[in-house]
Write an enzyme that holds these catalytic residues in place. Structure first.
Site, mmCIF file in Angstrom:
data_model
loop_
_atom_site.group_PDB
_atom_site.id
_atom_site.type_symbol
_atom_site.label_atom_id
_atom_site.label_comp_id
_atom_site.label_asym_id
_atom_site.label_seq_id
_atom_site.Cartn_x
_atom_site.Cartn_y
_atom_site.Cartn_z
ATOM 1 N N GLY B 48 40.483 37.102 31.521
ATOM 2 C CA GLY B 48 40.557 37.684 32.853
ATOM 3 C C GLY B 48 39.283 37.426 33.608
ATOM 4 O O GLY B 48 38.189 37.664 33.114
ATOM 5 N N THR B 49 39.417 36.896 34.797
ATOM 6 C CA THR B 49 38.245 36.357 35.473
ATOM 7 C C THR B 49 38.576 36.039 36.908
ATOM 8 O O THR B 49 39.720 35.774 37.241
ATOM 9 C CB THR B 49 37.869 35.013 34.803
ATOM 10 O OG1 THR B 49 37.160 35.270 33.621
ATOM 11 C CG2 THR B 49 37.044 34.123 35.679
ATOM 12 N N THR B 50 37.560 36.024 37.749
ATOM 13 C CA THR B 50 37.647 35.268 38.994
ATOM 14 C C THR B 50 36.363 34.472 39.136
ATOM 15 O O THR B 50 35.281 35.043 39.137
ATOM 16 C CB THR B 50 37.805 36.192 40.214
ATOM 17 O OG1 THR B 50 38.955 37.021 40.008
ATOM 18 C CG2 THR B 50 38.006 35.387 41.488
ATOM 19 N N LYS B 81 29.791 33.927 33.540
ATOM 20 C CA LYS B 81 30.892 32.954 33.623
ATOM 21 C C LYS B 81 30.488 31.677 34.346
ATOM 22 O O LYS B 81 31.245 30.716 34.382
ATOM 23 C CB LYS B 81 32.084 33.582 34.337
ATOM 24 C CG LYS B 81 32.649 34.764 33.582
ATOM 25 C CD LYS B 81 33.718 35.480 34.351
ATOM 26 C CE LYS B 81 34.170 36.713 33.579
ATOM 27 N NZ LYS B 81 35.135 37.504 34.338
ATOM 28 N N SER B 184 42.384 35.010 36.743
ATOM 29 C CA SER B 184 43.473 35.939 37.063
ATOM 30 C C SER B 184 43.408 36.427 38.512
ATOM 31 O O SER B 184 44.425 36.735 39.118
ATOM 32 C CB SER B 184 43.444 37.116 36.093
ATOM 33 O OG SER B 184 42.154 37.670 36.054
#
Lengths: 265, 265
Positions: B48-50, B81, B184
């Protein structure tokens, strides 16, 4: 007596040749050579090669280690980056140095990838080179490497030591893998002894980069003026790089000709 | 003795595959991994990440949120990230955290290894192409649900502009001219950027758009973390220009978010 004088057995023979030193007139019965003589022969052979090699100087300055080589070429370097804090300088055959340089980068990256970047040290790399060069120099059927190396590492800032930083390290590796730890400065190349003597007289602690560079170029110039063919040291005829404490992770930096000219003016 | 056989290979991945396959979770043929049945519930990986990148008038901005999720739980609040690769490029990753971090680390080592052995930087296009191979070699793990998708951006010194590359799971490489976001919350971030982006956008406007895009992503997507004013955790933002990669200081990012929040209230 004619025929191939080189023993074909794979074991180390009781009598040993230095085949690279053989002349046609020597092609007679294999003879006994003492280990001292073998070592001496190899050393003489390498010394003749190194004697022609231009010098490389590494010396400590205020912010790290400065490396200067007499090298008029623009793309073949004698000083190079190995890892974050480690640089390598060499005098002698470029081709032989190149193989060791790349092997050093490779082994360092593998070690750093496996463990942690700070676990890659000059001491470890020096031992790696030393073992390799020693093995080549001792092999009865191989020519010793005609190079000398300086492995340099800039100290890690460390609160536990009084000075606030761990000291810089300079290792000098001879062709046969025998290495020594040098302090403050080190020189390799044909006239290393003369340059070391000059530096002994002139070197002082805590030099600025410009002052350190000037010291080295003056020393080079003194040596060149004394030699037969007069050769002028200019920003175009030297290669300069440094390991700088102020840099980020990668401490190595190559100085451009313009920057060298600015520092020398 | 040093293994000199690898000379001429500037590809670190090939060397690792040949000599140390055990160090690579993502190599082409890890039979044990590909045969193992990995169910999503038994393997608690962080995802889960942006992460996003925006081209602006002096280069490109790359940013990412800081949260990793483990099912419906927050797994890690300060995860990184976005990783600088060389002086003019950075990679951002989305997907399973373990393989993501490994890919970023391997990619960074690979590019630096190339630069040191070859004596010159790998071109931005070359880096982007190499990343394709890395993504493709993760295919076996991707089929098990451990997908890694990178977003790659850098300043192209030859073309004098910022560039963005996105990838699909089998290594397809696509260039984006303006902006892109993955993870996500990627779709939500893209919507914001779509409304705010103008060609030749200034640095300040681009930074504000990025902050707002990450805010909107965190607002809509439960797996994306917003700014945490209590713990002082903020998204990481990097600018990549001709001068190099620079991280935006945390204080500046905090200010961007305080401004944004006061505008929204």
């Amino acid at each position: 007596m004619t025929g191939n004088p080189i023993p074909t057995c794979n074991e180390t023979p009781a009598f040993v040749f230095a085949p690279w030193n053989l002349k046609d007139t020597d092609m007679s019965t294999p003879y006994y050579v003492s280990p001292e003589q073998i070592r001496q022969d190899k050393e003489d052979f390498v010394r003749r090669g190194i004697a022609q090699a231009k010098e490389v100087v590494v010396l400590e300055f205020r912010d790290g280690l400065l490396m200067v080589a007499e090298n008029p070429r623009k793309t073949t370097f004698k000083i190079s980056e190995i890892y974050d804090r480690i640089a390598l300088a060499a005098a002698g055959r470029i081709a032989e140095y190149e193989a060791l340089r790349v092997a050093g980068i490779r082994e360092s990256e593998i070690k750093g990838f496996r463990y942690y970047r700070e676990d890659v040290t000059a001491k470890w790399l020096t031992n790696l080179y030393s073992q390799h060069m020693g093995a080549v120099a001792q092999a009865w059927d191989a020519k010793p490497l005609e190079i000398e190396l300086l492995v340099c590492e800039i100290g890690i800032p460390d609160a536990s030591t009084h000075s606030g930083t761990q000291r810089n390290q300079i290792y000098h590796i001879a062709f046969d893998g025998i290495y020594s730890e040098e302090e403050k400065y080190a020189v390799i190349g044909g006239r290393a002894t003369t340059i070391t003597e000059l530096l002994e007289q002139r070197y002082t602690d805590g030099l600025e980069m410009a002052a350190a560079l000037q010291l080295v170029t003056e020393t080079f110039q003194t040596v060149e003026t004394d030699s037969e063919d007069d050769y002028e040291i200019t920003p175009e005829t030297i290669e300069v790089a440094c390991l700088e404490q102020t840099a980020e992770r990668r401490k190595f930096r190559r100085l451009s000709t313009d920057e060298v000219a600015r520092l020398l003016s | 003795m040093l293994d000199l056989d690898d000379y001429g290979t500037s590809d670190f991945l090939q060397i690792l595959k040949r000599r140390h396959p055990e160090l690579l979770a993502m190599s082409d043929a890890p039979d044990a991994v590909s045969r193992a049945h990995i169910s999503e519930s038994s393997l608690r990986s962080y995802e889960g990440t942006t992460v996003l990148a925006v081209v602006y008038n002096a280069g490109v901005i790359m940013a990412g949120d800081r949260q990793a999720t483990e099912g419906y739980q927050v797994g890690e609040r300060r995860i990184q990230k976005v990783y600088p690769v060389d002086r003019h490029s950075a990679i951002a990753v989305a997907g399973a955290a373990g393989p993501c971090i490994e890919m970023a680390k391997l990619f960074q080592v690979e590019v630096e290894f190339y630069e040191k052995t070859e004596g010159m930087s790998l071109s931005l296009e070359g880096q982007a192409n190499f990343l394709s191979h890395l993504v493709r070699s993760n295919l076996a793990l991707a089929m098990q649900g451990l997908i890694v998708l990178p977003l790659f951006a850098g300043y192209d010194l030859k073309r004098q502009r910022g560039r963005i590359f996105k990838y699909d799971a089998i290594g397809g490489r696509y260039e984006e001219d303006t902006y892109y976001a993955i993870g996500s919350g990627g779709k939500d971030a893209r919507t914001t950027l779509k409304k705010r982006y103008t060609p030749e956008i200034s640095r300040q406007e681009a930074l504000e758009s990025v902050a707002e895009a990450l805010w909107d992503a965190a607002d809509e997507d439960i797996a994306t973390g917003g700014p945490d004013l209590i713990r002082k955790i903020f998204p990481t933002l990097y600018t990549i220009t001709e001068e190099g990669v620079a991280e935006i200081p945390e204080a500046t990012v905090e200010e961007l978010y305080r401004d944004l929040i006061s505008r929204l209230m």
